[in-house]
Scaffold this active site. Structure first.
Site, PDB file in Angstrom:
ATOM      1  N   GLY A  46      24.763  44.165  -0.018  1.00 36.17           N
ATOM      2  CA  GLY A  46      23.536  44.506  -0.719  1.00 36.17           C
ATOM      3  C   GLY A  46      22.322  44.025   0.052  1.00 36.17           C
ATOM      4  N   GLN A  51      13.750  41.515   1.557  1.00 39.22           N
ATOM      5  CA  GLN A  51      14.509  40.947   2.673  1.00 39.22           C
ATOM      6  C   GLN A  51      14.139  41.588   4.001  1.00 39.22           C
ATOM      7  OE1 GLN A  51      18.511  41.257   0.483  1.00 39.22           O
ATOM      8  NE2 GLN A  51      18.743  39.453   1.764  1.00 39.22           N
ATOM      9  N   CYS A  88      24.236  35.516   1.160  1.00 40.83           N
ATOM     10  CA  CYS A  88      23.036  36.342   1.221  1.00 40.83           C
ATOM     11  C   CYS A  88      22.649  36.512   2.683  1.00 40.83           C
ATOM     12  CB  CYS A  88      21.908  35.651   0.454  1.00 40.83           C
ATOM     13  SG  CYS A  88      20.348  36.542   0.493  1.00 40.83           S
ATOM     14  N   LEU A  89      22.269  37.718   3.069  1.00 42.89           N
ATOM     15  CA  LEU A  89      21.871  37.958   4.459  1.00 42.89           C
ATOM     16  C   LEU A  89      20.634  37.146   4.838  1.00 42.89           C
ATOM     17  CD1 LEU A  89      22.460  41.826   4.661  1.00 42.89           C
ATOM     18  CD2 LEU A  89      23.924  40.006   5.583  1.00 42.89           C
ATOM     19  N   HIS A 130      22.400  39.573  -8.123  1.00 41.26           N
ATOM     20  CA  HIS A 130      21.873  38.932  -6.920  1.00 41.26           C
ATOM     21  C   HIS A 130      20.681  39.706  -6.350  1.00 41.26           C
ATOM     22  CE1 HIS A 130      22.579  36.827  -2.883  1.00 41.26           C
ATOM     23  NE2 HIS A 130      21.760  37.827  -2.568  1.00 41.26           N
ATOM     24  N   GLU A 131      20.851  41.043  -6.244  1.00 42.19           N
ATOM     25  CA  GLU A 131      19.798  41.853  -5.622  1.00 42.19           C
ATOM     26  C   GLU A 131      18.566  41.974  -6.524  1.00 42.19           C
ATOM     27  OE1 GLU A 131      20.092  42.269  -2.572  1.00 42.19           O
ATOM     28  OE2 GLU A 131      22.247  41.904  -2.440  1.00 42.19           O
ATOM     29  N   HIS A 134      16.360  39.066  -6.210  1.00 50.10           N
ATOM     30  CA  HIS A 134      15.480  39.121  -5.025  1.00 50.10           C
ATOM     31  C   HIS A 134      14.133  39.768  -5.370  1.00 50.10           C
ATOM     32  CE1 HIS A 134      17.610  37.716  -1.468  1.00 50.10           C
ATOM     33  NE2 HIS A 134      18.693  38.424  -1.767  1.00 50.10           N
TER      34      HIS A 134
END
Ligand code: NI
Length: 161
Positions: A46, A51, A88-89, A130-131, A134
């Site tokens: 995701g 991000q 997480c990226l 999670h997304e 963000h």
């Protein structure tokens, strides 16, 4: 194809609340394409627009069942509970245990600005939470129980020579 730079923890852009998308401009369509390219290149499941430094309420997800595009997503319903490692990226090389609902129902607009409803369980439910976090300037590390640690790739170990 354009892979954008992924912002990492400490970058102020990750702590801001994103703006609602009012129209699908060509610029937004390019952004969505680039977000997918960036997510796949980084082998993430995701990615949220902040991000890549863009404060718009856009998320892309692929838990292995094909791409899901969420514009202005809203969680309608949750139930159950799951506790497991999350990464997480924007927090490269680390993972941490987070408790999330096991079922999540989401309303959003798709890439045609048409309303879509998704229901997810397990990993997909976790990815939705999670997304969407963000988009409100939250990283999973705020919710971690215990310490951040190196991720464990159980399946990949078998594939390495
Ligand atoms: Ni993330």
């Amino acid at each position: 194809m354009a892979v954008r730079e992924i912002r990492v923890q400490g970058d102020a852009v990750l702590e801001k609340v994103c703006k609602e998308v009012k129209a699908l401009t060509p610029r937004n369509l390019v952004l969505i394409e680039d977000m997918l390219d960036t997510m796949y290149e980084a082998q993430g499941v995701g990615l949220a627009a902040p991000q890549v430094g863009i404060l718009k309420r856009i998320v892309v997800i692929d838990v292995g069942e094909g791409p899901i595009i969420l514009i202005n997503p809203e969680i309608l319903e949750t139930s159950g509970e799951q506790t497991g490692d999350e990464g997480c990226l924007s927090v490269p090389g680390l993972a941490g245990q987070v408790t999330r609902p096991n079922y999540v129902k989401v309303k959003a607009l798709d890439e045609n600005m048409e309303e879509v409803i998704y229901e997810g369980e397990g990993l997909l439910a976790r990815a939705f939470c999670h997304e969407i976090d963000h988009l409100d300037g939250h990283l999973y590390v705020e919710k971690v129980e215990g310490e951040l640690h190196e991720p464990v790739y159980e399946e990949e170990e078998d594939e390495e020579e």
